[in-house]
Motif scaffolding. Structure first.
Motif, PDB file in Angstrom:
ATOM      1  N   SER A 153       1.072  -1.245  -0.113  1.00 27.74           N
ATOM      2  CA  SER A 153      -0.433   0.176   0.457  1.00 27.74           C
ATOM      3  C   SER A 153       1.203   1.104   0.425  1.00 27.74           C
ATOM      4  O   SER A 153       2.288   1.258   0.120  1.00 27.74           O
ATOM      5  CB  SER A 153      -1.035   0.120   1.075  1.00 27.74           C
ATOM      6  OG  SER A 153      -0.309   0.072   2.204  1.00 27.74           O
ATOM      7  N   ASP A 154       0.395   2.247  -0.361  1.00 28.79           N
ATOM      8  CA  ASP A 154       0.800   3.365  -0.074  1.00 28.79           C
ATOM      9  C   ASP A 154       2.204   3.361  -0.955  1.00 28.79           C
ATOM     10  O   ASP A 154       3.392   4.068  -0.501  1.00 28.79           O
ATOM     11  CB  ASP A 154       0.957   4.120   1.250  1.00 28.79           C
ATOM     12  CG  ASP A 154       0.390   4.155   2.048  1.00 28.79           C
ATOM     13  OD1 ASP A 154      -0.972   4.384   1.813  1.00 28.79           O
ATOM     14  OD2 ASP A 154      -0.139   4.053   3.263  1.00 28.79           O
ATOM     15  N   VAL A 155       1.650   3.088  -2.474  1.00 26.47           N
ATOM     16  CA  VAL A 155       2.631   2.505  -3.652  1.00 26.47           C
ATOM     17  C   VAL A 155       3.068   4.233  -4.479  1.00 26.47           C
ATOM     18  O   VAL A 155       2.890   4.735  -4.832  1.00 26.47           O
ATOM     19  CB  VAL A 155       3.418   1.412  -4.278  1.00 26.47           C
ATOM     20  CG1 VAL A 155       3.988   1.223  -5.179  1.00 26.47           C
ATOM     21  CG2 VAL A 155       2.143  -0.097  -3.656  1.00 26.47           C
ATOM     22  N   ASP A 156       4.677   4.088  -4.152  1.00 22.48           N
ATOM     23  CA  ASP A 156       5.692   5.436  -4.369  1.00 22.48           C
ATOM     24  C   ASP A 156       6.974   4.999  -5.728  1.00 22.48           C
ATOM     25  O   ASP A 156       7.249   4.049  -4.808  1.00 22.48           O
ATOM     26  CB  ASP A 156       5.869   6.352  -3.465  1.00 22.48           C
ATOM     27  CG  ASP A 156       6.206   8.086  -4.563  1.00 22.48           C
ATOM     28  OD1 ASP A 156       5.659   8.578  -5.568  1.00 22.48           O
ATOM     29  OD2 ASP A 156       7.385   8.421  -4.129  1.00 22.48           O
ATOM     30  N   VAL A 157       6.731   4.788  -6.953  1.00 17.11           N
ATOM     31  CA  VAL A 157       7.800   5.119  -7.805  1.00 17.11           C
ATOM     32  C   VAL A 157       8.423   6.509  -8.355  1.00 17.11           C
ATOM     33  O   VAL A 157       7.668   7.107  -9.044  1.00 17.11           O
ATOM     34  CB  VAL A 157       7.465   3.597  -8.836  1.00 17.11           C
ATOM     35  CG1 VAL A 157       8.544   3.429  -9.555  1.00 17.11           C
ATOM     36  CG2 VAL A 157       6.621   2.925  -7.865  1.00 17.11           C
ATOM     37  N   VAL A 215      11.152   2.453  -5.319  1.00 16.72           N
ATOM     38  CA  VAL A 215      10.028   2.392  -5.000  1.00 16.72           C
ATOM     39  C   VAL A 215       9.926   1.713  -3.246  1.00 16.72           C
ATOM     40  O   VAL A 215      10.615   1.404  -3.013  1.00 16.72           O
ATOM     41  CB  VAL A 215       9.447   0.806  -5.600  1.00 16.72           C
ATOM     42  CG1 VAL A 215       7.933  -0.098  -4.939  1.00 16.72           C
ATOM     43  CG2 VAL A 215       9.890   0.140  -6.590  1.00 16.72           C
ATOM     44  N   THR A 216       9.216   2.482  -2.487  1.00 16.83           N
ATOM     45  CA  THR A 216       8.779   3.223  -1.246  1.00 16.83           C
ATOM     46  C   THR A 216       7.698   2.370  -1.694  1.00 16.83           C
ATOM     47  O   THR A 216       6.661   2.714  -1.913  1.00 16.83           O
ATOM     48  CB  THR A 216       9.518   3.764  -0.962  1.00 16.83           C
ATOM     49  OG1 THR A 216       8.406   5.289  -1.472  1.00 16.83           O
ATOM     50  CG2 THR A 216      10.210   5.041  -1.848  1.00 16.83           C
ATOM     51  N   ALA A 217       6.670   1.192  -0.241  1.00 19.87           N
ATOM     52  CA  ALA A 217       5.585   1.392   0.206  1.00 19.87           C
ATOM     53  C   ALA A 217       5.900   1.476   1.679  1.00 19.87           C
ATOM     54  O   ALA A 217       6.509   0.803   2.082  1.00 19.87           O
ATOM     55  CB  ALA A 217       5.490   0.158  -1.054  1.00 19.87           C
ATOM     56  N   VAL A 218       4.465   0.503   1.695  1.00 18.43           N
ATOM     57  CA  VAL A 218       4.207  -0.038   3.269  1.00 18.43           C
ATOM     58  C   VAL A 218       3.910  -1.631   2.870  1.00 18.43           C
ATOM     59  O   VAL A 218       2.491  -2.188   1.947  1.00 18.43           O
ATOM     60  CB  VAL A 218       3.420   0.559   4.043  1.00 18.43           C
ATOM     61  CG1 VAL A 218       2.458  -0.375   5.109  1.00 18.43           C
ATOM     62  CG2 VAL A 218       3.269   1.849   4.443  1.00 18.43           C
ATOM     63  N   ALA A 219       4.067  -2.376   3.241  1.00 14.73           N
ATOM     64  CA  ALA A 219       4.262  -3.833   2.933  1.00 14.73           C
ATOM     65  C   ALA A 219       3.605  -4.427   4.315  1.00 14.73           C
ATOM     66  O   ALA A 219       3.938  -4.650   5.693  1.00 14.73           O
ATOM     67  CB  ALA A 219       4.905  -4.877   2.539  1.00 14.73           C
ATOM     68  N   ARG A 220       2.143  -5.840   3.989  1.00 16.78           N
ATOM     69  CA  ARG A 220       2.091  -6.368   5.063  1.00 16.78           C
ATOM     70  C   ARG A 220       1.303  -7.841   4.818  1.00 16.78           C
ATOM     71  O   ARG A 220       1.088  -7.998   3.234  1.00 16.78           O
ATOM     72  CB  ARG A 220       0.390  -5.427   5.334  1.00 16.78           C
ATOM     73  CG  ARG A 220      -0.521  -6.673   6.244  1.00 16.78           C
ATOM     74  CD  ARG A 220      -1.559  -5.981   6.802  1.00 16.78           C
ATOM     75  NE  ARG A 220      -1.461  -4.708   7.933  1.00 16.78           N
ATOM     76  CZ  ARG A 220      -2.589  -4.017   8.600  1.00 16.78           C
ATOM     77  NH1 ARG A 220      -3.623  -4.631   8.672  1.00 16.78           N
ATOM     78  NH2 ARG A 220      -1.837  -3.648   9.469  1.00 16.78           N
ATOM     79  N   GLY A 221       1.575  -9.087   5.228  1.00 21.72           N
ATOM     80  CA  GLY A 221       1.814 -10.019   5.333  1.00 21.72           C
ATOM     81  C   GLY A 221       0.406 -10.604   5.646  1.00 21.72           C
ATOM     82  O   GLY A 221      -0.291  -9.964   5.591  1.00 21.72           O
ATOM     83  N   THR A 222       0.488 -11.421   5.008  1.00 17.04           N
ATOM     84  CA  THR A 222      -1.288 -12.578   5.662  1.00 17.04           C
ATOM     85  C   THR A 222      -0.883 -13.260   6.474  1.00 17.04           C
ATOM     86  O   THR A 222      -0.293 -13.419   6.574  1.00 17.04           O
ATOM     87  CB  THR A 222      -1.565 -13.464   4.010  1.00 17.04           C
ATOM     88  OG1 THR A 222      -1.105 -12.756   2.487  1.00 17.04           O
ATOM     89  CG2 THR A 222      -2.885 -14.217   4.464  1.00 17.04           C
ATOM     90  N   SER A 223      -2.251 -12.703   6.827  1.00 16.57           N
ATOM     91  CA  SER A 223      -2.382 -13.236   8.451  1.00 16.57           C
ATOM     92  C   SER A 223      -3.245 -15.285   8.509  1.00 16.57           C
ATOM     93  O   SER A 223      -4.126 -14.762   7.391  1.00 16.57           O
ATOM     94  CB  SER A 223      -2.740 -12.626   9.997  1.00 16.57           C
ATOM     95  OG  SER A 223      -1.480 -11.690   9.540  1.00 16.57           O
TER      96      SER A 223
END
Length: 260
Positions: A208-212, A221-229
């Motif tokens: 999310s919040d991907v910026d290229v 590339v900057t972003a916010v990552a989240r794994g699957t629960s």
């Protein structure tokens, strides 16, 4: 001058007062003893009740998932080195496999020492090639085992290798050296690097919040990552990430991975 009748009356009054005082004194002593007995009985009852109370025990919260059952696996042994070949990359199932092996080693008639367990993927396994190692565990049997593993006697632990997959038909890589490096491909390459930080059942990772940003053939590339629960498990933490990709030759570096 006191007459005889008055003297006898005063004498009777004194005896009456002594009798009343005596009764009051006895009553006071009895009251004291009864009170003491009640106190002693109260203390005794409290002690008995306290001794009868069960001690507090730790219980799993209602939301906790039940422990996984070990799936089928092939176990090979060479001295104190074990290899478990599995067909899953589910971490709960891998833990169940390792726990079963560790508890057997600790419970059965094995010599004291450190025991080591490789958990490898059986899918596509080739003895002539490097194993797809999902994790490696160690077990301390006795004092010698503690000295050889750094664990306490009877303790065992396993570490998993992130970025590994053990599934039928799983893709091997997302890299394509012939594909032009553009915004979308830079994001895909960054995501593949990020997912190397997660074990299989924590993937796919969402961004999310991907910026290229592109400058002089370099894509950042900057972003916010989240794994699957897993169902019933707490949500995974957000991670601030950043990648830099370049072409000729094609390469991508994960330059930031900060857990919030």
């Amino acid at each position: 001058m006191m007459v005889a009748g008055q003297g006898e009356q005063q004498s009777r009054d004194r005896r009456a007062r002594k009798w009343v005082l005596g009764i009051i004194g006895v009553a006071g002593v009895l009251a004291f003893l009864i009170g003491l007995g009640l106190i002693v009985q109260f203390d005794r009852d409290e002690t008995e009740h306290a001794a009868a109370r069960p001690t507090a025990t730790a219980t799993a919260p209602p939301s906790a998932r039940p422990a996984a059952i070990a799936p089928p696996y092939d176990l090979q042994q060479a001295d104190r080195q074990f290899t478990a070949l599995v067909r899953t990359d589910d971490t709960d199932e891998l833990i169940a496999v390792f726990r079963e092996i560790a508890q057997n080693i600790l419970a059965r008639n094995y010599v004291d020492g450190g025991y080591f367990v490789n958990v490898d993927c059986a899918i596509g396994d080739d003895p002539a090639k490097e194993a797809n190692r999902l994790g490696r565990g160690k077990i301390a049997r006795g004092d010698r085992g503690a000295a050889e593993t750094g664990l306490n006697p009877g303790q065992y632990t396993i570490d998993f290798n992130a970025g590994r997959t053990c599934r039928e038909g799983a893709p091997t890589t997302t890299f394509d050296a012939t594909r032009p490096l553009d915004r979308d491909y830079a994001v895909e390459l960054c995501l593949s690097r990020i997912e190397e930080k997660y074990v299989a059942d924590q993937r796919p990772v969402t961004l999310s919040d991907v910026d290229v940003i592109s400058a002089d053939g370099t894509w950042t590339v900057t972003a916010v990552a989240r794994g699957t629960s897993k169902p019933g498990a707490p949500s995974m933490a957000d991670v601030d990430v950043s990648c830099v990709s370049q072409s000729d030759p094609l390469r991508t570096e994960l330059t930031k991975f900060n857990v919030r």
